[in-house]
Design a protein around this motif. Structure first.
Motif, PDB file in Angstrom:
ATOM      1  N   LEU A   4     -48.820  41.206  23.403  1.00 40.83           N
ATOM      2  CA  LEU A   4     -48.279  40.024  24.054  1.00 40.83           C
ATOM      3  C   LEU A   4     -47.199  39.423  23.170  1.00 40.83           C
ATOM      4  N   LYS A   5     -46.174  38.891  23.780  1.00 36.72           N
ATOM      5  CA  LYS A   5     -45.188  38.101  23.059  1.00 36.72           C
ATOM      6  C   LYS A   5     -45.601  36.643  23.280  1.00 36.72           C
ATOM      7  N   VAL A   6     -45.938  35.949  22.194  1.00 35.18           N
ATOM      8  CA  VAL A   6     -46.508  34.606  22.297  1.00 35.18           C
ATOM      9  C   VAL A   6     -45.593  33.583  21.643  1.00 35.18           C
ATOM     10  N   GLY A   7     -45.442  32.445  22.315  1.00 30.78           N
ATOM     11  CA  GLY A   7     -44.730  31.309  21.752  1.00 30.78           C
ATOM     12  C   GLY A   7     -45.555  30.061  21.953  1.00 30.78           C
ATOM     13  N   LEU A   8     -45.844  29.358  20.865  1.00 31.05           N
ATOM     14  CA  LEU A   8     -46.585  28.090  20.895  1.00 31.05           C
ATOM     15  C   LEU A   8     -45.629  27.016  20.397  1.00 31.05           C
ATOM     16  N   VAL A   9     -45.259  26.110  21.293  1.00 36.93           N
ATOM     17  CA  VAL A   9     -44.255  25.104  20.940  1.00 36.93           C
ATOM     18  C   VAL A   9     -44.705  23.700  21.327  1.00 36.93           C
ATOM     19  N   SER A  10     -44.150  22.745  20.596  1.00 35.44           N
ATOM     20  CA  SER A  10     -44.303  21.330  20.926  1.00 35.44           C
ATOM     21  C   SER A  10     -42.884  20.765  21.010  1.00 35.44           C
ATOM     22  N   PRO A  11     -42.722  19.535  21.477  1.00 33.24           N
ATOM     23  CA  PRO A  11     -41.368  18.972  21.554  1.00 33.24           C
ATOM     24  C   PRO A  11     -40.665  18.903  20.192  1.00 33.24           C
ATOM     25  N   GLU A  12     -41.449  18.791  19.118  1.00 33.58           N
ATOM     26  CA  GLU A  12     -40.861  18.656  17.789  1.00 33.58           C
ATOM     27  C   GLU A  12     -40.369  19.978  17.208  1.00 33.58           C
ATOM     28  N   ARG A  13     -41.145  21.084  17.497  1.00 35.96           N
ATOM     29  CA  ARG A  13     -40.802  22.345  16.836  1.00 35.96           C
ATOM     30  C   ARG A  13     -41.593  23.511  17.419  1.00 35.96           C
ATOM     31  N   GLU A  14     -41.179  24.696  17.022  1.00 37.20           N
ATOM     32  CA  GLU A  14     -41.956  25.885  17.341  1.00 37.20           C
ATOM     33  C   GLU A  14     -43.106  25.945  16.341  1.00 37.20           C
ATOM     34  N   ILE A  15     -44.335  26.001  16.840  1.00 31.39           N
ATOM     35  CA  ILE A  15     -45.509  26.010  15.986  1.00 31.39           C
ATOM     36  C   ILE A  15     -45.795  27.432  15.490  1.00 31.39           C
ATOM     37  N   TRP A  16     -45.755  28.394  16.397  1.00 32.36           N
ATOM     38  CA  TRP A  16     -45.976  29.795  16.040  1.00 32.36           C
ATOM     39  C   TRP A  16     -45.384  30.680  17.120  1.00 32.36           C
ATOM     40  N   SER A  17     -44.853  31.824  16.716  1.00 35.69           N
ATOM     41  CA  SER A  17     -44.425  32.829  17.686  1.00 35.69           C
ATOM     42  C   SER A  17     -44.592  34.197  17.058  1.00 35.69           C
TER      43      SER A  17
END
Length: 128
Positions: A4-17
């Protein structure tokens, strides 16, 4: 092996990808395990829950506390978009415990602040 290609983001920043074997997220309807080949889904994250990612490289699972938000699965891409998110490795455990006690002292049972403090501790591998 498919990943899987995963992106975990919040409005402030990319948390993990990155690439992952599996993602586990808690939705308002229950827990969902996502692996390559999963059907397309759009879901609402449970505010004050933990998202877990099993990296494709065989490393340790990544845990992150998430506030309200949603996730989508399309093809083998998973996007987790949270109003607030924090990696378990970034959690200040003492501050999270303090926040939990303050939320409990507020008298409001199962408040957003309490759920988020508990999730921060769980993401950090601590008992809440």
């Amino acid at each position: 092996m498919a990943t899987l290609k995963v992106g975990l983001v919040s409005p402030e920043r990319e948390i993990w990808s990155g690439e992952a074997k599996m993602v586990v997220a808690q939705t308002v309807e229950g827990q969902l395990g996502i692996m390559p080949g999963h059907a397309p889904v759009l879901g609402v994250l449970l505010d004050g829950s933990v998202v877990k990612v099993e990296p494709a490289d065989g490393g340790e699972w990544i845990s992150a506390m998430v506030g309200s938000g949603f996730f989508s699965i399309a093809g083998d891409e998973v996007s987790v978009l949270a109003e607030h998110a924090e990696l378990g490795t970034d959690v200040d455990v003492a501050a999270a415990r303090h926040d939990l006690e303050a939320a409990r002292a507020g008298g409001e049972e199962d408040s957003t602040a309490e759920r988020r403090a508990r999730a921060r501790l769980r993401a950090a591998g601590q008992e809440a």
